[in-house]
Write a protein that holds these residues in place. Structure first.
Motif, short mmCIF file in Angstrom:
data_model
loop_
_atom_site.label_atom_id
_atom_site.label_comp_id
_atom_site.label_asym_id
_atom_site.label_seq_id
_atom_site.Cartn_x
_atom_site.Cartn_y
_atom_site.Cartn_z
N GLU A 98 0.82 -1.22 0.00
CA GLU A 98 0.00 0.00 0.00
C GLU A 98 0.85 1.26 0.00
OE1 GLU A 98 -3.32 2.60 0.34
OE2 GLU A 98 -3.24 0.47 -0.18
N GLU A 104 3.45 1.29 -6.43
CA GLU A 104 2.43 1.95 -7.23
C GLU A 104 1.24 1.00 -7.35
OE1 GLU A 104 2.22 4.94 -8.27
OE2 GLU A 104 4.22 5.55 -7.61
N LEU A 120 -6.07 2.28 -6.69
CA LEU A 120 -6.95 2.65 -5.56
C LEU A 120 -6.22 2.72 -4.22
CD1 LEU A 120 -10.09 0.44 -6.34
CD2 LEU A 120 -9.70 2.82 -6.99
N ARG A 169 -4.88 6.73 0.12
CA ARG A 169 -4.64 8.16 0.15
C ARG A 169 -5.40 8.87 -0.97
NH1 ARG A 169 0.14 5.96 -1.80
NH2 ARG A 169 0.72 6.56 -3.92
N ASP A 170 -5.58 8.19 -2.12
CA ASP A 170 -6.36 8.78 -3.21
C ASP A 170 -7.85 8.70 -2.94
OD1 ASP A 170 -4.00 9.33 -4.47
OD2 ASP A 170 -4.19 7.77 -6.01
N LEU A 171 -8.30 7.56 -2.40
CA LEU A 171 -9.72 7.42 -2.07
C LEU A 171 -10.15 8.45 -1.04
CD1 LEU A 171 -10.66 3.62 -1.78
CD2 LEU A 171 -11.52 5.31 -3.42
N ARG A 214 -9.36 11.42 -0.79
CA ARG A 214 -9.58 12.73 -1.42
C ARG A 214 -10.58 12.67 -2.57
NH1 ARG A 214 -3.58 12.99 -0.97
NH2 ARG A 214 -3.50 12.27 -3.13
N ALA A 215 -11.02 11.48 -2.92
CA ALA A 215 -11.90 11.32 -4.08
C ALA A 215 -13.30 11.83 -3.79
CB ALA A 215 -11.95 9.85 -4.49
N ASP A 241 -12.93 16.26 5.07
CA ASP A 241 -11.71 15.70 4.49
C ASP A 241 -10.90 14.91 5.51
OD1 ASP A 241 -10.86 17.74 6.12
OD2 ASP A 241 -9.54 18.68 4.64
N ARG A 280 7.55 9.87 -2.46
CA ARG A 280 6.14 9.58 -2.72
C ARG A 280 5.24 10.57 -1.99
NH1 ARG A 280 5.02 4.76 -4.89
NH2 ARG A 280 3.03 4.66 -3.82
N GLU A 281 3.94 10.45 -2.20
CA GLU A 281 2.94 11.32 -1.56
C GLU A 281 3.17 11.35 -0.05
OE1 GLU A 281 0.02 13.69 -0.50
OE2 GLU A 281 0.25 13.21 -2.63
N ALA A 288 1.12 12.69 2.36
CA ALA A 288 -0.10 12.31 3.07
C ALA A 288 -0.08 12.67 4.55
CB ALA A 288 -0.37 10.81 2.91
#
Length: 368
Positions: A81, A85, A88, A91-93, A95-96, A138, A249-250, A252
């Motif tokens: 995770e 790469e 889903l 960290r992306d979910l 903010r989705a 958020d 990387r991100e 977060a």
């Protein structure tokens, strides 16, 4: 298990799941009851429910793992995770627009596009994974992975929509368990603990203070180490996040999470990747220590759903400032301060400043 696609009346389904959540006596019980109610509406074979730090999104206690393989696989799951790469990532979910998605739906029914699936899920017979983030605004309060195995059908759009509609109401209920209670332990002044990991992620040394902090953490998934103890997955993922940050990387929110001990105190766990010779990635230093008063105050504000302005005013109240001084400090009118305080009192279910301070910082020193 073969799972048939089904349609469910969303308002009725939401009410049934939330009714189970309302009966929970703690966050682990919340996961257990919610999972049981949800399984009757969105069938699944196994699941992972994990609380998250609302500021960073990193997992924290508790975690409920249902019907999965060896606990050591849990570390591999979170390593994938955070360091690979993937399709889903949570960290992306978080903010989705819709914080829920299925793996097969996201990959055009080709789940092998996901490194997580190729490395872990396929060998465990997983047919599909439905991921969700429980969030208020958020702020993420938990992450969920539901799995179907064997010849199970892919999670359908109506099931995704149903779970998405539960994200905010479930998060709102879960965050209540972060609030202080009369049984919480007194303020803790114990020294920080330190755990060192080599560049590959293997723990190599630990001090006695860290061992003492670890002894106070709740039970949950953990991994064996050469140090003669098992490390909770929450600490392992914090160290993994430090490595992810070092790789660019991100971020977060940083490699940082807060964990509640069995006696109701809060610990902060934060990690950073040190530099080795020639600037190469070196070991990871992980510090676990009592949460600072200001840090607890922010967490309590999140638990009660305070806005940033309401938190500012609350912190000034804890310092004993009268309304006029608060207004001057924040360049707002005394009337606006009173309006904000009224809202804070309502959210914290108190009727005075003294009750507010006692409610937010029960058993702990006030921020200074």
């Amino acid at each position: 298990m073969s799972v048939a696609h089904r349609r469910t009346d969303a308002p009725s389904a939401h009410a049934r799941v939330l009714a189970g959540a309302e009966r929970a006596t703690g966050p682990h019980d919340f996961f257990r009851l919610t999972s049981a109610a949800l399984r009757r509406l969105v069938p699944f074979d196994s699941a992972v429910w994990a609380a998250t730090d609302p500021e960073t999104g990193l997992i924290t206690a508790p975690m409920l793992v249902e019907n999965l393989g060896p606990r050591e696989d849990c570390a591999a799951y979170w390593e994938s995770e955070l360091l690979e790469e993937n399709v889903l990532p949570f960290r992306d979910l978080a903010r989705a627009a819709v914080p829920v998605a299925g793996l097969r739906a996201a990959t055009g029914d080709l789940p092998a596009r996901s490194a997580r699936f190729r490395r872990l899920l396929r060998s465990q017979g997983v047919a599909d994974e439905l991921r969700a983030v429980l969030r208020t605004g958020d702020r993420p309060w938990a992450v969920i992975s539901l799995f179907r195995t064997g010849d199970g059908a892919a999670f359908g759009p109506d099931e995704t929509t149903l779970l998405a509609g539960l994200s905010a109401p479930l998060a709102s209920r879960l965050r209540r368990f972060a609030r202080p209670s009369p049984s919480d332990g007194a303020a803790d002044g114990s020294p920080p603990g330190l755990v060192l990991f080599d560049p590959s992620g293997e723990p190599t040394s630990i001090n006695e203070e860290a061992r003492q902090h670890l002894a106070r953490l709740p039970e949950g998934p953990s991994i064996p180490t050469p140090l003669g103890l098992r490390l909770p997955i929450w600490l392992v993922t914090t160290a993994l996040q430090a490595r992810a940050i070092a790789r660019g990387r991100e971020r977060a929110g940083g490699a940082r999470t807060r964990i509640r001990t069995v006696d109701g105190r809060w610990l902060t766990c934060h990690a950073s990747c040190l530099s080795g010779p020639g600037g190469r990635p070196g070991p990871v230093a992980l510090v676990i220590e009592p949460a600072a008063a200001a840090d607890r105050a922010v967490l309590m504000a999140e638990a009660y759903g305070l806005t940033p302005r309401e938190l500012q005013i609350t912190l000034l109240v804890t310092r004993g400032l009268p309304t006029a001084e608060i207004a001057a400090t924040l360049f707002i009118s005394p009337h606006t301060v009173r309006d904000h305080l009224k809202a804070v009192f309502g959210k914290a279910e108190v009727s005075s400043r003294g009750e507010l301070v006692a409610r937010l910082f029960a058993g702990h020193h006030r921020p200074v």
